[in-house]
Design an enzyme around this catalytic site. Structure first.
Site, PDB file in Angstrom:
ATOM      1  N   HIS A  14      60.243  28.114  63.512  1.00  0.00           N
ATOM      2  CA  HIS A  14      59.257  28.581  64.508  1.00  0.00           C
ATOM      3  C   HIS A  14      59.892  28.496  65.880  1.00  0.00           C
ATOM      4  CE1 HIS A  14      54.805  28.362  66.074  1.00  0.00           C
ATOM      5  NE2 HIS A  14      55.604  29.014  66.910  1.00  0.00           N
ATOM      6  N   HIS A  16      60.618  31.165  69.301  1.00  0.00           N
ATOM      7  CA  HIS A  16      60.545  32.476  69.970  1.00  0.00           C
ATOM      8  C   HIS A  16      61.814  32.618  70.796  1.00  0.00           C
ATOM      9  CE1 HIS A  16      56.189  32.799  69.039  1.00  0.00           C
ATOM     10  NE2 HIS A  16      56.272  31.475  69.091  1.00  0.00           N
ATOM     11  N   HIS A 194      50.634  32.970  63.739  1.00  0.00           N
ATOM     12  CA  HIS A 194      50.164  31.815  64.492  1.00  0.00           C
ATOM     13  C   HIS A 194      48.657  31.694  64.236  1.00  0.00           C
ATOM     14  CE1 HIS A 194      53.970  32.102  66.546  1.00  0.00           C
ATOM     15  NE2 HIS A 194      53.650  31.248  67.500  1.00  0.00           N
ATOM     16  N   GLU A 197      46.314  27.036  66.567  1.00  0.00           N
ATOM     17  CA  GLU A 197      47.049  26.375  67.663  1.00  0.00           C
ATOM     18  C   GLU A 197      46.010  25.948  68.701  1.00  0.00           C
ATOM     19  OE1 GLU A 197      49.683  28.946  69.912  1.00  0.00           O
ATOM     20  OE2 GLU A 197      50.666  27.273  70.920  1.00  0.00           O
ATOM     21  N   ASP A 275      59.407  25.953  69.064  1.00  0.00           N
ATOM     22  CA  ASP A 275      58.536  26.987  69.647  1.00  0.00           C
ATOM     23  C   ASP A 275      59.217  27.707  70.823  1.00  0.00           C
ATOM     24  OD1 ASP A 275      56.234  28.510  69.673  1.00  0.00           O
ATOM     25  OD2 ASP A 275      54.911  26.963  70.474  1.00  0.00           O
ATOM     26  N   ASP A 276      59.159  27.134  72.013  1.00  0.00           N
ATOM     27  CA  ASP A 276      59.759  27.720  73.226  1.00  0.00           C
ATOM     28  C   ASP A 276      60.491  26.609  73.981  1.00  0.00           C
ATOM     29  OD1 ASP A 276      58.349  30.455  73.168  1.00  0.00           O
ATOM     30  OD2 ASP A 276      56.702  29.039  72.961  1.00  0.00           O
TER      31      ASP A 276
HETATM   32  N1  ADE Z   1      54.445  33.075  72.170  1.00  0.00           N
HETATM   33  C1  ADE Z   1      55.431  32.212  72.470  1.00  0.00           C
HETATM   34  N2  ADE Z   1      55.044  30.961  72.211  1.00  0.00           N
HETATM   35  C2  ADE Z   1      53.791  31.022  71.722  1.00  0.00           C
HETATM   36  C3  ADE Z   1      52.864  30.075  71.265  1.00  0.00           C
HETATM   37  N3  ADE Z   1      53.117  28.768  71.268  1.00  0.00           N
HETATM   38  N4  ADE Z   1      51.654  30.508  70.862  1.00  0.00           N
HETATM   39  C4  ADE Z   1      51.374  31.798  70.867  1.00  0.00           C
HETATM   40  N5  ADE Z   1      52.210  32.740  71.271  1.00  0.00           N
HETATM   41  C5  ADE Z   1      53.419  32.359  71.694  1.00  0.00           C
HETATM   42 ZN    ZN Z   2      54.953  29.990  68.592  1.00  0.00          ZN
END
Ligand code: ADE
Ligand code: ZN
Length: 327
Positions: A14, A16, A194, A197, A275-276
């Site tokens: 996971h 991005h 997703h 969350e 994630d990011d």
């Molecule tokens: N795009 C990038 N990170 C995300 C996240 N945590 N939730 C939803 N969309 C995303």
């Molecule tokens: Zn994500």
């Protein structure tokens, strides 16, 4: 434990790719491409990364992606991530990209895809990192726009393993995209989304029952529904959990209150992901370190999480066995 986390070969499921844009590269690309960004220096960028919700992050994340213009920009972005993977002993990755973030700005699907894929191919030959690419639909956009994106992806089908669903969750349930996911599955794409969350457990049920997902991204809201938790355990539907992200975006109050350890101990197939990472203060090893510290995970539990990262992947049964045997 920190040494063990570093030492164990891991998969990340996971991630991005746009979320790996570090401030230094953001500045370099902004200057090269003559794009103005609302920050004077790296310190100002870091100060801006004080999020109150998913949306407060997404606004900054989409603005950051504006500096990505050419194929080489997407290559550089992806290559930098793969070098970090190598440094953290991540041996397999399944990464998301958001084509609509770029096609909306006039960058072609092909430019984005070629840049990312060239880096992934080099990562495989030079760094020994195996990889799959997942295309995500932006759920705040329309079903029609998702269908257009699906259409644009078809000439590159062999390079994309699956489709996902991301961006602003609440108000954009999986049901909005039922038809485009059915069409994607018909094209042979694997399905993830997703769900749970910021949204409640009904988003997870919809992802399972309407989109027929192979795994759920995040999914931490499952805890409120005991029937759902039992279902996830019985069917071994994986959750790709992102602990630092959840705390940064205030989906969870603090790491001590994160439910990943509880879910693991109940038998849910949970995995650890970043994630990011450029926005949330850590790559995958820092995510493992944060939960080991806050939730007192044992060595056995840590190894179980790492094993799950391969189990939940789209690798073949044989590849999974090989990786798991190497742990
Ligand atoms: N795009 C990038 N990170 C995300 C996240 N945590 N939730 C939803 N969309 C995303
Ligand atoms: Zn994500």
């Amino acid at each position: 434990m920190k040494n063990l986390i570093q030492q164990l070969p891991k998969a990340e499921l996971h991630l991005h790719i746009e979320g790996t844009l570090e401030p230094e590269l953001m500045f370099a690309l902004a200057q090269k491409n003559n794009i103005s960004i609302p920050y004077k220096n790296v310190e100002e960028v870091k100060n801006a990364y004080n999020f109150t919700s998913l949306q407060s992050f997404l606004d900054i994340y989409y603005a950051g992606a504006n500096v990505l213009i050419t194929e080489s920009d997407f290559f550089d972005l992806t290559w930098a991530y793969l070098l970090t993977c190598k440094a953290q002993n991540v041996v397999h990755v399944e990464i998301f990209f958001d084509p609509q973030t770029h096609t909306k700005r006039g960058i072609t699907f092909e430019t984005v895809l070629n840049g990312i894929c060239k880096a992934l191919e080099r990562g495989e030959t030079e760094l020994g990192i195996s990889s799959f690419l997942i295309m995500s639909f932006l759920r705040h956009l329309s079903e029609e726009e998702a269908f257009e994106t699906l259409e644009q992806s078809l000439p590159f089908k062999e390079k994309i393993i699956g489709v996902g669903l991301d961006s602003s969750e609440v108000g954009h349930p999986p049901s909005k995209f039922e038809r485009v996911f059915a069409a994607s599955a018909k094209e042979g794409y694997k399905i993830v989304a997703h769900a749970g969350e910021e949204g409640d457990s009904s988003y997870i049920w919809e992802a399972i029952n309407l989109l027929h997902v192979a795994r759920i991204d995040h999914g931490i809201a499952c805890e409120e529904d005991a029937t759902l938790v039992q279902f996830l355990i019985e069917k071994q539907i994986p959750l790709t959990v992102c602990p630092l992200s959840n705390v940064k975006l205030k989906a969870v109050k603090c790491m001590q209150e994160h439910n990943i350890a509880k879910l693991l101990r109940q038998g849910v197939l949970v995995t650890v992901n970043s994630d990011d990472p450029a926005y949330f203060g850590g790559y995958v090893n820092e995510n493992y370190e944060a939960i080991v510290d806050a939730l007192s995970l044992s060595e056995t539990e840590l190894k179980e999480l790492v094993k799950n990262s391969f189990k939940a992947s789209f690798l073949s049964a044989e590849q999974k066995e090989n990786y798991i045997a190497s742990l």
